[in-house]
Design an enzyme around this catalytic site. Structure first.
Site, PDB file in Angstrom:
ATOM      1  N   HIS A 184      51.563  39.025  32.486  1.00 21.55           N
ATOM      2  CA  HIS A 184      51.883  37.820  33.251  1.00 21.55           C
ATOM      3  C   HIS A 184      51.418  36.518  32.593  1.00 21.55           C
ATOM      4  CE1 HIS A 184      52.677  40.509  36.704  1.00 21.55           C
ATOM      5  NE2 HIS A 184      51.507  41.054  36.475  1.00 21.55           N
ATOM      6  N   ASP A 185      50.105  36.365  32.474  1.00 17.50           N
ATOM      7  CA  ASP A 185      49.527  35.043  32.214  1.00 17.50           C
ATOM      8  C   ASP A 185      49.852  34.418  30.857  1.00 17.50           C
ATOM      9  OD1 ASP A 185      48.461  34.919  34.765  1.00 17.50           O
ATOM     10  OD2 ASP A 185      46.545  35.786  34.170  1.00 17.50           O
TER      11      ASP A 185
END
Length: 319
Positions: A249-250
């Protein structure tokens, strides 16, 4: 993306709750000094409590060989509700997988919220981007305490929310927004330019075995730790989603600053649900333009995953 006028690196503050994928996002930023200048890292409670996220942030800086980076501890709980954490995904430390030594670099004495406010007030207006990888508590507190900073922020690029992919912590809500929906509401109503890396994007960025093998094959301490981190949290997501790998994700946030062309999205209205027991923390994204609510966010929908993992692998090899 560098500033076209000066070709200077983009100045950022990383607000984070590490988290293996947060770690990867930080490593990508620290490995990319031509495009990104990290002014500081602010820790917030989220994936694990604050006492762990601030330690994890320092461990990552030391893993990257960048102990001079300043790390600040921020809010230890959401604005208006009890903290929800995600040890079930990230392990008890938040960084389970590799064995990383305790950091020797100091935690800064200043509170993260005060650092954010002071940095924005001291920098030329519109020169600092906030990169939010966790719940938005620190950013909302800064805006609440110093409303004047809103006009000074160039952009907030955040990982959070979901629309087509629905929720990953409740049926309707993505974890970062759900942990502190009231903070997210403040940020989304702030008028600051927002870029949102939702689950709609991150669920298309899967750490498959070949991509993980590529991290390990880098052969440096960072590459091996990256492979161990992604293998650890991959177990949970593969079981949950039945996919061939876990969403990373990040790092979408920091990858966007380097290679924005690998993402596509729409400038739309996004509102945060703060009152419903059923859908608390939902990002109500007007993807189809069915309301007359003014657009407030560039809500990303697709990613060139091969280009993303190639960028990550190339940059981690530099550390």
């Amino acid at each position: 993306m560098t500033d076209a006028m000066t070709n200077a690196p983009r100045k950022i503050i990383i607000d984070t709750d590490p988290g293996q994928d947060d770690a990867m996002a930080i490593l990508l930023a620290l490995a990319s000094p031509e495009e990104i200048e990290v002014l500081g890292i602010t820790a917030v409670a989220g994936n694990v409590p604050l006492a762990l996220t601030e330690v994890n942030a320092r461990k990552i800086c030391e893993l990257a060989g960048k102990p001079q980076v300043k790390v600040f501890a921020g809010c230890d709980r959401p604005l208006d509700r009890a903290l929800v954490t995600a040890e079930h995904v990230h392990g008890q430390s938040g960084l389970d997988g590799p064995v990383l030594p305790d950091p020797t670099m100091p935690l800064q004495a200043q509170h993260a919220v005060d650092f954010i406010i002071e940095t924005l007030r001291d920098a030329p207006s519109g020169s600092v981007t906030l990169c939010a990888l966790g719940p938005l508590t620190n950013l909302a507190m800064a805006l609440r305490k110093a409303p004047d900073i809103a006009a000074r922020i160039r952009e907030i690029v955040l990982m959070g929310g979901a629309y087509f992919e629905v929720g990953n912590i409740t049926p309707a809500a993505e974890f970062n927004i759900y942990v502190d929906p009231h903070a997210a509401d403040i940020v989304f109503k702030s008028g600051i330019p927002l870029v949102v890396m939702s689950l709609d994007v991150t669920h298309k960025a899967l750490v498959t075995k070949p991509r993980n093998d590529a991290f390990r094959a880098i052969g440096n301490a960072v590459g091996i730790a990256a492979a161990q981190m992604t293998e650890f949290f991959e177990r949970f997501d593969r079981e949950k989603y039945g996919s061939e790998g876990a969403p990373l994700h990040d790092p979408c946030v920091t990858a966007y600053l380097i290679a924005p062309q690998i993402f596509t999205g729409r400038h739309i209205n996004v509102e945060i649900e703060t009152k419903s027991e059923l859908t608390l923390g939902m990002t109500v994204a007007d993807w189809w333009g069915v309301t007359d609510r003014a657009p407030n966010a560039m809500f990303m929908g697709t990613i060139d995953a091969d280009a993303y993992f190639a960028l990550l692998t190339e940059r981690l090899a530099r550390l």
